[in-house]
Design an enzyme around this catalytic site. Structure first.
Site, PDB file in Angstrom:
ATOM      1  N   TYR A  67      25.841  66.154 -69.569  1.00 29.00           N
ATOM      2  CA  TYR A  67      24.491  66.539 -69.949  1.00 29.00           C
ATOM      3  C   TYR A  67      23.410  66.218 -68.901  1.00 29.00           C
ATOM      4  O   TYR A  67      22.232  66.426 -69.159  1.00 29.00           O
ATOM      5  CB  TYR A  67      24.124  65.867 -71.277  1.00 29.00           C
ATOM      6  CG  TYR A  67      25.093  66.203 -72.379  1.00 29.00           C
ATOM      7  CD1 TYR A  67      25.233  67.506 -72.834  1.00 29.00           C
ATOM      8  CD2 TYR A  67      25.910  65.219 -72.934  1.00 29.00           C
ATOM      9  CE1 TYR A  67      26.156  67.826 -73.832  1.00 29.00           C
ATOM     10  CE2 TYR A  67      26.830  65.522 -73.928  1.00 29.00           C
ATOM     11  CZ  TYR A  67      26.949  66.822 -74.366  1.00 29.00           C
ATOM     12  OH  TYR A  67      27.855  67.133 -75.345  1.00 29.00           O
ATOM     13  N   PRO A 195      38.453  62.057 -59.829  1.00 27.33           N
ATOM     14  CA  PRO A 195      39.068  61.094 -60.760  1.00 27.33           C
ATOM     15  C   PRO A 195      40.332  60.430 -60.217  1.00 27.33           C
ATOM     16  O   PRO A 195      40.839  59.484 -60.832  1.00 27.33           O
ATOM     17  CB  PRO A 195      39.415  61.954 -61.977  1.00 27.33           C
ATOM     18  CG  PRO A 195      38.666  63.236 -61.808  1.00 27.33           C
ATOM     19  CD  PRO A 195      38.516  63.424 -60.342  1.00 27.33           C
TER      20      PRO A 195
END
Length: 282
Positions: A67, A195
């Site tokens: 977001y 990641p």
């Protein structure tokens, strides 16, 4: 009571609450820090959630994946936020409106200076052009990097970050998979913003045979703190900065924005490790 929170998706493992509560305790403040996980909120809507937080007396909230970009469009930026940095991770609720900041890029710069002093970044190769990659790239810009080389498996995303940096007057270039090895060898600094290296995604994002000769390395991963990448870099004679530094300094910056307090970072570090010794290893 200083009421704070974190808005994001799948945030149950975040360590932000314990950091902000500890910082509040250092300042003699009672702090609450709520996890507002969109996976757990029916019909989640970012504007609605921010409005609810404002109405319920939150001083501010952190905003995380996915977001940050959407939040940037809803707030008035604080003065230090670069115009081209299209993401915020910190929203403060004021009577005259919502103010937004990105403490990730400032936190990266503080962590870099803590670890490497006044040494310039030089030419840096960064893997990953997502949210944390955007912040570290703008941190490199702020630190005066000679050139920022960006590689991402998502070519469009990587080229978009390069275009954003170029528009902000930074020297940036996208590196294709075919040219990646040469870029690793020629770089002064190496950054992992993918990641790879996390507990659930083990491994090293760089070809270990190419490590050696670079000056410094940073891994945004901090679970574990000592990643395979940083272990190999250290053995190769490269100075390293762990992902904990970014987490720690962006958190201090955010708390200072929320509270108006000034934090002694060295004292906070000692208190944090005394309270959570496992943070040293992740």
């Amino acid at each position: 009571m200083l009421k704070l929170g974190l808005i994001g998706k799948g945030i149950s493992r975040s360590q932000s609450a314990r950091l902000h509560v500890l910082l509040g305790r250092m300042c003699g403040m009672d702090v609450s820090y709520d996890y507002l996980d969109s996976d757990q909120i029916e019909d989640f809507d970012l504007i609605k959630q921010l409005t609810t937080c404002s109405e319920k007396g939150y001083a501010g909230v952190n905003v995380t994946h996915p977001y940050k970009t959407s939040a940037r469009k809803l707030i008035t930026p604080r003065k230090r936020l670069p115009a081209a940095l299209g993401a915020v991770n910190t929203v403060v609720f004021r009577e005259d409106g919502w103010r937004g900041d990105n403490t990730d890029f400032v936190g990266f710069m503080r962590g870099y200076k803590k670890q490497f002093g006044d040494a310039k970044p030089g030419t840096v190769l960064q893997l990953g052009a997502g949210g944390v990659g955007l912040a570290s790239a703008f941190g490199l810009r702020g630190l005066g990097a000679d050139k920022i080389l960006v590689h991402d498996k998502d070519i469009t995303r990587g080229e978009e970050l390069v275009a954003t940096l170029t528009a902000a007057d930074a020297q940036a270039e996208f590196v294709s998979a075919e040219n990646l090895s040469d870029a690793v060898r020629s770089a002064d600094g190496l950054i992992n913003c993918t990641p790879v290296g996390m507990n659930q995604y083990p491994g090293c994002p760089f070809d270990v045979d190419l490590l050696g000769g670079q000056k410094w390395a940073f891994d945004a991963v901090y679970t574990p703190v000592e990643t395979a990448f940083l272990r190999t870099a250290t053995k190769s004679g490269i100075e390293v900065m762990t992902g904990f530094e970014l987490f720690f300094f962006q958190g201090i910056e955010a708390f200072e924005v929320f509270s108006g307090a000034e934090i002694d970072a060295d004292a906070a570090r000692q208190d944090y490790f005394n309270a959570y010794p496992e943070a040293l290893t992740g």
